[in-house]
Design a protein around this motif. Sequence first.
Motif, mmCIF file in Angstrom:
data_model
loop_
_atom_site.group_PDB
_atom_site.id
_atom_site.type_symbol
_atom_site.label_atom_id
_atom_site.label_comp_id
_atom_site.label_asym_id
_atom_site.label_seq_id
_atom_site.Cartn_x
_atom_site.Cartn_y
_atom_site.Cartn_z
ATOM 1 N N ILE A 145 0.972 -1.323 -0.055
ATOM 2 C CA ILE A 145 0.103 -0.196 0.058
ATOM 3 C C ILE A 145 0.853 1.479 0.040
ATOM 4 C CG2 ILE A 145 -1.945 -1.009 1.102
ATOM 5 C CD1 ILE A 145 -1.115 0.163 3.708
ATOM 6 N N ASN A 147 3.023 2.017 -2.427
ATOM 7 C CA ASN A 147 3.137 2.063 -3.976
ATOM 8 C C ASN A 147 1.871 3.178 -4.448
ATOM 9 O OD1 ASN A 147 3.310 2.271 -6.741
ATOM 10 N ND2 ASN A 147 4.269 0.244 -6.992
ATOM 11 N N ARG A 151 -1.766 1.820 -5.040
ATOM 12 C CA ARG A 151 -2.658 2.060 -3.580
ATOM 13 C C ARG A 151 -3.845 1.939 -3.807
ATOM 14 N NH1 ARG A 151 -0.863 6.810 -0.260
ATOM 15 N NH2 ARG A 151 1.163 5.968 -0.376
ATOM 16 N N ILE A 202 -0.887 7.732 3.641
ATOM 17 C CA ILE A 202 -1.426 6.414 3.638
ATOM 18 C C ILE A 202 -2.683 6.570 4.593
ATOM 19 C CG2 ILE A 202 -1.138 3.715 3.917
ATOM 20 C CD1 ILE A 202 1.877 4.358 3.438
ATOM 21 N N ASP A 205 -5.559 8.041 2.902
ATOM 22 C CA ASP A 205 -6.310 7.295 1.938
ATOM 23 C C ASP A 205 -7.119 6.086 2.435
ATOM 24 O OD1 ASP A 205 -5.155 8.849 -0.151
ATOM 25 O OD2 ASP A 205 -3.560 7.452 -0.259
#
Length: 323
Positions: A145, A147, A151, A202, A205
């Motif tokens: 996750i 990338n 992702r 991250i 997201d």
Amino acid sequence: MKNNLIYYSVGALLYCPANSDSIANSIINGKFSSNFSLALCLEDTIPDNCVLEAEQKLIQSISNIYEKYTSDGIHIPKIFIRVRNYTQIYELCDSLKDCMDIVTGFIIPKFCLENADKYIDAIFNVNQKSNKKIYMMPIYESVAIVNLQTRYDILYELKYKLDRIEELVLNIRVGGNDLCHIFGFRRHDDESIHDIKPISSIFSDIVTVYGTDYVISAPVWEYYDSSNWEKGLLDEIKGDILCGFVGKTVIHPKQIEVINEGFKVHKKDFEDAKAILNWNENSKLLVSGSTKSERMNEYNTHHIWAKRVMFMAETFGVKELVD
């Protein structure tokens, strides 16, 4: 949003190696705060050559707790088992038998596309044979996750898979330290993980993809005895709450009370939430001043927030004094 208190009630989740010699006695004797959950870990806290021994110790610990729970009615926290593979879910359910009554569910490390179906099938199958719900809490911490090119596709595909058993997914958890490890990052006790932009991206997201349908827990704070550990933890919790996280992973019992205090609801938020949820149906307006006349409350805009506040208040309590 999740509309049931159970999903908000994990709170401060204390991690403990499954081969601990003392954890059963600590739970039986009420050594820790009553407002926490317990994770017995068979994964990264246990060397590969000690797994079988740790499984037996875990079974014995849960059996001892279960015996005192059924005989004396002691208070016990929610208990979770962090497994290292999906087969352990089947094996432990079979081995624990009636003792599974005090196990809330399983924690799934390094949840990813390669293992998701096996874990989901395992949770579905053991629930088919159980007289109570057995929940899962997948941890998002794998290198996949990171990338950016893939992702979003990975996060959405994992969500579509989880949606099959959505009611059994108690929390989504994020592996802050594991994600930091990929980059070689580590925060000090006066720094927040939310200030590490690649990591907070991250998190953002994950919240964007899952936050409307699932409760997401905040990452571990690894300090517990430095000069600034308590203030640093409370500062990070403010960021956790603002980013949409509920509860936090605990690596030392000293952190439990600090986390519970940090996640308490501000009284002005609690009063406004009550007012929003008790809106006068005969009113010709869907907007009014807040209970403290400090801000605007709108029913259509704030009722989801208000429901969330009430669940948080029931789990963590209300701060009588506003910071």
